[in-house]
Motif scaffolding. Structure first.
Motif, short mmCIF file in Angstrom:
data_model
loop_
_atom_site.label_atom_id
_atom_site.label_comp_id
_atom_site.label_asym_id
_atom_site.label_seq_id
_atom_site.Cartn_x
_atom_site.Cartn_y
_atom_site.Cartn_z
N GLU A 104 44.70 51.88 40.63
CA GLU A 104 43.54 52.59 40.48
C GLU A 104 43.37 53.48 38.95
O GLU A 104 42.57 53.41 38.24
N ARG A 105 44.57 54.05 38.77
CA ARG A 105 44.87 54.94 37.69
C ARG A 105 44.91 53.85 36.46
O ARG A 105 44.46 54.15 35.63
N ALA A 106 45.79 52.65 36.84
CA ALA A 106 45.86 51.75 35.62
C ALA A 106 44.66 51.09 35.17
O ALA A 106 44.38 51.04 34.04
N LEU A 107 43.73 50.77 36.19
CA LEU A 107 42.66 50.27 35.78
C LEU A 107 41.61 51.09 35.17
O LEU A 107 40.94 50.97 34.23
N ALA A 108 41.65 52.65 35.47
CA ALA A 108 40.90 53.65 34.73
C ALA A 108 41.38 53.72 33.42
O ALA A 108 40.49 54.19 32.50
N GLY A 109 42.57 53.37 32.88
CA GLY A 109 43.07 53.43 31.71
C GLY A 109 42.53 52.47 30.78
O GLY A 109 42.69 52.21 29.58
N LEU A 110 41.80 51.37 31.43
CA LEU A 110 41.38 50.26 30.49
C LEU A 110 40.23 50.60 29.86
O LEU A 110 39.31 51.51 30.24
N THR A 111 39.54 50.18 28.85
CA THR A 111 38.05 50.20 28.15
C THR A 111 37.41 49.63 29.26
O THR A 111 37.56 48.80 30.18
N PRO A 112 36.08 50.09 29.30
CA PRO A 112 35.16 49.50 30.28
C PRO A 112 35.05 48.16 30.19
O PRO A 112 34.96 47.43 31.20
N ARG A 113 34.76 47.54 29.21
CA ARG A 113 34.68 46.13 28.91
C ARG A 113 36.14 45.18 29.41
O ARG A 113 35.88 44.18 30.15
N GLN A 114 37.13 45.77 29.05
CA GLN A 114 38.43 45.01 29.68
C GLN A 114 38.53 45.15 31.26
O GLN A 114 38.88 44.26 31.81
N ARG A 115 38.36 46.37 31.65
CA ARG A 115 38.08 46.24 32.97
C ARG A 115 37.18 45.48 33.79
O ARG A 115 37.55 44.82 34.75
N ALA A 116 35.96 45.38 33.23
CA ALA A 116 34.92 44.39 33.68
C ALA A 116 35.60 43.16 33.71
O ALA A 116 35.37 42.32 34.58
N MET A 117 36.09 42.49 32.56
CA MET A 117 36.82 41.39 32.48
C MET A 117 37.83 41.09 33.41
O MET A 117 37.88 40.15 34.04
N VAL A 118 38.80 41.90 33.43
CA VAL A 118 39.68 42.11 34.54
C VAL A 118 39.23 41.62 35.98
O VAL A 118 39.88 40.96 36.84
N VAL A 119 38.39 42.69 36.21
CA VAL A 119 37.68 42.64 37.79
C VAL A 119 36.99 41.23 37.76
O VAL A 119 37.22 40.80 38.97
N LEU A 120 36.43 40.82 37.08
CA LEU A 120 35.52 39.75 37.14
C LEU A 120 36.36 38.61 37.19
O LEU A 120 36.17 37.48 38.13
N ARG A 121 37.25 38.25 36.45
CA ARG A 121 38.31 37.10 36.39
C ARG A 121 39.18 37.14 37.73
O ARG A 121 39.31 36.28 38.10
N PHE A 122 39.60 38.36 38.12
CA PHE A 122 40.82 38.16 39.39
C PHE A 122 40.32 38.79 40.53
O PHE A 122 40.75 38.49 41.51
#
Length: 165
Positions: A104-122
């Motif tokens: 959760e902390r690592a995901l919070a460190g991503l930019t919103p767009r990167q986080r959205a892309m990682v979440v959608l992809r994986f």
């Protein structure tokens, strides 16, 4: 009969999808209260347009609304308030494992767009082309930003041990 049929269809869709969208929203924002707000706002917008939403594209449309709400909310400021004590109770035992909190902390460190892309992809397991269409970016952007996001996650997370496999 049209309104009740529409309501019944929407109710069935809601019941079948609400948990999935809560998980996605939590992965996007990292906060259960924020995830609930995102999902609620998504379903309100979806209901308003339910007559025009085609059944075969309902999930994609809902995902688009959820992403737009998440990205728009990240741009707004002044949403957090300092209070003398935390408003929520501690989570149940065993729910917040150290690895989960690290992710959760690592995901919070991503930019919103990167986080959205990682979440959608994986998490959602969407193909690159669909993520690109949802976010209205080129496929190459999805690939490069996802790779950078995963690289940032790997750098922020401890290496897995043989016991975790």
């Amino acid at each position: 009969m049209g309104a009740s049929s529409r309501d019944l269809d929407f109710s069935e869709y809601f019941a079948a999808r609400v948990q999935r969208f809560r998980r996605v929203a939590f992965a996007l924002c990292g906060d259960w209260h924020g995830a609930e707000d995102l999902v609620q706002a998504m379903f309100v917008q979806l209901y308003r347009r339910w007559r025009r939403v085609r059944p075969d594209t309902a999930d994609a449309y809902a995902r688009r609304v959820l992403l737009n709400l998440f990205l728009a909310g990240r741009r707004k400021s002044g949403r957090e308030y300092v209070t003398p004590s935390p408003p929520e109770a501690a989570s149940p035992p065993g729910r917040d494992t150290p690895l989960r909190l690290d992710v959760e902390r690592a995901l919070a460190g991503l930019t919103p767009r990167q986080r959205a892309m990682v979440v959608l992809r994986f998490l959602e397991d969407l193909p690159v082309a669909e993520v690109a269409a949802l976010l209205r970016v080129a496929e190459g952007t999805v690939k490069s930003q996802t790779a950078r996001g995963v690289e940032a996650l790997r750098a922020a997370l401890p290496a897995p041990t043989s016991e975790e496999w």
